[in-house]
Each structure stands twice: as C-alpha cells, then as structure tokens.
Design a protein around this motif. Sequence first.
Motif, PDB file in Angstrom:
ATOM      1  N   ASP A 146      27.802  21.486  19.311  1.00 33.90           N
ATOM      2  CA  ASP A 146      26.438  22.480  19.291  1.00 33.90           C
ATOM      3  C   ASP A 146      26.371  22.934  17.831  1.00 33.90           C
ATOM      4  O   ASP A 146      27.226  23.867  17.495  1.00 33.90           O
ATOM      5  CB  ASP A 146      26.592  23.540  20.255  1.00 33.90           C
ATOM      6  CG  ASP A 146      26.387  22.941  21.774  1.00 33.90           C
ATOM      7  OD1 ASP A 146      26.222  21.675  21.853  1.00 33.90           O
ATOM      8  OD2 ASP A 146      26.474  23.596  22.757  1.00 33.90           O
ATOM      9  N   LEU A 147      25.231  22.619  17.362  1.00 37.34           N
ATOM     10  CA  LEU A 147      24.759  23.083  15.853  1.00 37.34           C
ATOM     11  C   LEU A 147      24.038  24.322  16.020  1.00 37.34           C
ATOM     12  O   LEU A 147      22.850  24.302  16.423  1.00 37.34           O
ATOM     13  CB  LEU A 147      24.331  21.955  15.199  1.00 37.34           C
ATOM     14  CG  LEU A 147      25.046  20.620  15.018  1.00 37.34           C
ATOM     15  CD1 LEU A 147      24.020  19.642  14.557  1.00 37.34           C
ATOM     16  CD2 LEU A 147      26.282  20.974  14.286  1.00 37.34           C
ATOM     17  N   LYS A 148      24.500  25.309  15.188  1.00 40.43           N
ATOM     18  CA  LYS A 148      23.612  26.502  14.679  1.00 40.43           C
ATOM     19  C   LYS A 148      23.718  26.922  13.331  1.00 40.43           C
ATOM     20  O   LYS A 148      24.839  26.917  13.045  1.00 40.43           O
ATOM     21  CB  LYS A 148      23.929  27.796  15.887  1.00 40.43           C
ATOM     22  CG  LYS A 148      22.863  28.942  15.430  1.00 40.43           C
ATOM     23  CD  LYS A 148      23.614  30.373  15.887  1.00 40.43           C
ATOM     24  CE  LYS A 148      22.773  31.445  15.628  1.00 40.43           C
ATOM     25  NZ  LYS A 148      23.228  32.759  16.244  1.00 40.43           N
ATOM     26  N   ASP A 149      22.687  26.947  12.533  1.00 39.97           N
ATOM     27  CA  ASP A 149      22.538  27.134  11.403  1.00 39.97           C
ATOM     28  C   ASP A 149      23.794  26.293  10.462  1.00 39.97           C
ATOM     29  O   ASP A 149      24.458  26.785   9.568  1.00 39.97           O
ATOM     30  CB  ASP A 149      23.053  28.614  11.111  1.00 39.97           C
ATOM     31  CG  ASP A 149      22.265  29.537  11.587  1.00 39.97           C
ATOM     32  OD1 ASP A 149      20.984  29.285  11.847  1.00 39.97           O
ATOM     33  OD2 ASP A 149      22.369  30.675  11.968  1.00 39.97           O
TER      34      ASP A 149
ATOM     35  N   VAL B 201      23.884  18.679  19.911  1.00 37.10           N
ATOM     36  CA  VAL B 201      22.780  19.536  20.228  1.00 37.10           C
ATOM     37  C   VAL B 201      22.235  20.384  19.258  1.00 37.10           C
ATOM     38  O   VAL B 201      23.070  20.954  18.445  1.00 37.10           O
ATOM     39  CB  VAL B 201      23.025  20.339  21.339  1.00 37.10           C
ATOM     40  CG1 VAL B 201      21.679  21.383  21.947  1.00 37.10           C
ATOM     41  CG2 VAL B 201      23.397  19.351  22.743  1.00 37.10           C
ATOM     42  N   ASP B 202      21.163  20.244  18.490  1.00 34.92           N
ATOM     43  CA  ASP B 202      20.508  20.936  17.819  1.00 34.92           C
ATOM     44  C   ASP B 202      20.112  22.116  18.120  1.00 34.92           C
ATOM     45  O   ASP B 202      18.989  22.450  18.949  1.00 34.92           O
ATOM     46  CB  ASP B 202      19.499  20.361  16.877  1.00 34.92           C
ATOM     47  CG  ASP B 202      18.859  21.138  15.508  1.00 34.92           C
ATOM     48  OD1 ASP B 202      19.071  22.145  15.602  1.00 34.92           O
ATOM     49  OD2 ASP B 202      18.155  20.429  14.869  1.00 34.92           O
ATOM     50  N   LEU B 203      20.777  23.426  18.399  1.00 36.14           N
ATOM     51  CA  LEU B 203      20.391  24.617  19.135  1.00 36.14           C
ATOM     52  C   LEU B 203      19.244  25.319  18.201  1.00 36.14           C
ATOM     53  O   LEU B 203      18.425  25.635  19.122  1.00 36.14           O
ATOM     54  CB  LEU B 203      21.626  25.521  19.057  1.00 36.14           C
ATOM     55  CG  LEU B 203      22.831  24.965  19.891  1.00 36.14           C
ATOM     56  CD1 LEU B 203      23.929  26.117  19.674  1.00 36.14           C
ATOM     57  CD2 LEU B 203      22.351  24.914  21.360  1.00 36.14           C
TER      58      LEU B 203
ATOM     59  N   SER C  83      13.433  19.441  14.705  1.00 36.79           N
ATOM     60  CA  SER C  83      14.920  19.425  14.118  1.00 36.79           C
ATOM     61  C   SER C  83      15.237  20.252  12.913  1.00 36.79           C
ATOM     62  O   SER C  83      14.388  20.371  11.902  1.00 36.79           O
ATOM     63  CB  SER C  83      15.105  18.037  13.410  1.00 36.79           C
ATOM     64  OG  SER C  83      14.866  17.050  14.719  1.00 36.79           O
ATOM     65  N   VAL C  84      16.367  20.906  13.032  1.00 36.50           N
ATOM     66  CA  VAL C  84      16.515  22.025  12.105  1.00 36.50           C
ATOM     67  C   VAL C  84      17.849  21.838  11.455  1.00 36.50           C
ATOM     68  O   VAL C  84      18.140  21.954  10.214  1.00 36.50           O
ATOM     69  CB  VAL C  84      16.659  23.496  12.555  1.00 36.50           C
ATOM     70  CG1 VAL C  84      17.087  24.409  11.749  1.00 36.50           C
ATOM     71  CG2 VAL C  84      15.465  23.990  13.206  1.00 36.50           C
ATOM     72  N   ASN C  85      18.919  21.128  12.059  1.00 34.07           N
ATOM     73  CA  ASN C  85      20.249  20.862  11.658  1.00 34.07           C
ATOM     74  C   ASN C  85      20.171  19.380  11.247  1.00 34.07           C
ATOM     75  O   ASN C  85      21.457  18.681  11.428  1.00 34.07           O
ATOM     76  CB  ASN C  85      21.102  21.212  12.822  1.00 34.07           C
ATOM     77  CG  ASN C  85      21.393  22.906  12.834  1.00 34.07           C
ATOM     78  OD1 ASN C  85      21.945  23.432  11.965  1.00 34.07           O
ATOM     79  ND2 ASN C  85      20.882  23.383  13.699  1.00 34.07           N
ATOM     80  N   SER C  86      19.193  18.624  10.443  1.00 30.38           N
ATOM     81  CA  SER C  86      19.200  17.356  10.440  1.00 30.38           C
ATOM     82  C   SER C  86      20.578  17.131   9.403  1.00 30.38           C
ATOM     83  O   SER C  86      21.033  15.850   9.466  1.00 30.38           O
ATOM     84  CB  SER C  86      17.905  17.067   9.747  1.00 30.38           C
ATOM     85  OG  SER C  86      16.931  17.177  10.841  1.00 30.38           O
TER      86      SER C  86
ATOM     87  N   GLY D 143      15.046  19.830  19.965  1.00 27.70           N
ATOM     88  CA  GLY D 143      13.902  19.810  19.121  1.00 27.70           C
ATOM     89  C   GLY D 143      13.123  18.655  18.880  1.00 27.70           C
ATOM     90  O   GLY D 143      12.284  18.357  17.922  1.00 27.70           O
ATOM     91  N   ILE D 144      13.465  17.649  19.468  1.00 26.99           N
ATOM     92  CA  ILE D 144      12.801  16.283  19.414  1.00 26.99           C
ATOM     93  C   ILE D 144      11.773  16.024  20.199  1.00 26.99           C
ATOM     94  O   ILE D 144      11.673  15.973  21.583  1.00 26.99           O
ATOM     95  CB  ILE D 144      13.869  15.008  19.510  1.00 26.99           C
ATOM     96  CG1 ILE D 144      15.252  15.300  18.657  1.00 26.99           C
ATOM     97  CG2 ILE D 144      13.263  13.603  19.227  1.00 26.99           C
ATOM     98  CD1 ILE D 144      16.273  14.368  19.078  1.00 26.99           C
TER      99      ILE D 144
END
Length: 248
Positions: A8-11, A50-52, A60-63, A82-83
């Motif tokens: 899980d991706l955050k920042d 998962v792009d949290l 998409s934020v954590n591309s 976010g897709i």
Amino acid sequence: MILFPAIDLKDGKCVRLKLGDMDTATVYNEDPAAQAMAFEDQGFSWLHVVDLNGAFQGKSVNSAAVGAILKATKNPVQLGGGIRSLAQIEDWLDRGLSRVILGTVAVREPDLVRQACRAFPGKIAVGIDARGGKVAVEGWAEASSLGVIELAKKFEDAGVAAIIYTDIDRDGVLSGINWESTIALAEAVPIPVIASGGLASLADIRRMTLPDARKLEGAISGRALYDGRIDPAEALAILDEARAGLVQ
C-alpha cells in the motif's frame, strides 16, 4: 489459491493503515521497489498494490513508485487506487501491469467497467470495499447504499477477471478474514473472488484450503507479513501442499 502480498503506497512509501484511516499509516519500507523484490525472493507469485493517495484523490498519485515496482519484479502486479478512465487503464497496462482494479468507478460508472473489460479482456478486476455490508467508495471515505452482492451481480456477464472483496472493519487490525461474507459472495457470482482485510495468521492460511474456500482465487496479506505474524515460507508451503492434494 494465491497468497497476494500487499504493498500500500502513501507518499511514495510502503505503509499499512488500520480500518482504512490515512492518519493511522505505519511506514514499513521507504523503498516499495525493494519490498517488491523481497516478496518475489520469498516465493510469492503475484503482487497486490494500492495507491492510497490516488484512491482518496481520484487520480494516480504514486505513479513513480508503481513504475519502480514494475521494473523491480518479474511477478505480475495488480493495481488499484485512483484509476478512473479508459485512458488511465490503457496507460497502466502498457507500462506492464497485469491487472487493473476498479473500485469507485465500478459504483459511479459501471458502464466504464464493461467497456474496459471488452477493451482489455482478462485485465480488469473490480474492487468491492464494504463497511457493515455496504459498499464504500472514494478511498473508503464515503458509504453507498449498495450491498456487496448487489454490486457484484451487476458485472456477472461483463468479463471481470476477479473481484477483490475487502471488509474495511477488519482491514489492518489482524482480526481474521470475514470468511462468511467472502464465501457467500463467491457463491453468489461466477466471478473469481479474492479475500482481503484482516488476514492475521497461519490459521487464516489453513482456512483458505478448506473445501468451501477453494472456490476463492486467493487472499491478500499485508500487516501480518510485515509484522512477522505469518512466515512466508510456511504459508506458501501450506498452499502448495493443498494444491498438490487437489491435483492428486
């Protein structure tokens, strides 16, 4: 029966949440690509990402982090968060994703899911996240009036490759998967179902191998792997043994 390790991706970092609350994020690895490589080395055959930030922001934020993961591992990767458009889906598949997970858009724009399934057969999964039996959207921040099975049935003939079903009330708290609801969903629709939320121990892994759970495609594990509550080698050995028994 596949055990999907989760990133899980955050920042740009690999984190785990509790109950879907972004303020509870615990950072487990500042290098998601290295984490992806570690999971591959441990013997896992798939990766769930998962792009949290993307799930909450609707884009998409954590591309960059996802791109690094795709370069780092040979394992197939499924991505959600976010897709929200065919163009985004096509872009991610072109970049090497094996499966795109559509969540909020499955509630807001079900026709887009159908279009995506026609355009990219076998590449589209639907993420159904529920709290109290009702589907939640926008990164779990909003509740809808839709029931889980009600939403799933909308896509029975769409060509969806899988449904990822998450019980938000159990996510990240190591209370065990909601097997009753997950198996009920799998029995209600012909689409393969992946269990998510709460996988806590080897007892859950063994539960996956029981006859009523064998209709599931697998389950996702996050915090229990990071915290060491589940030994990857032992978990995968249990699943391998069960698969061998089915073949025999």
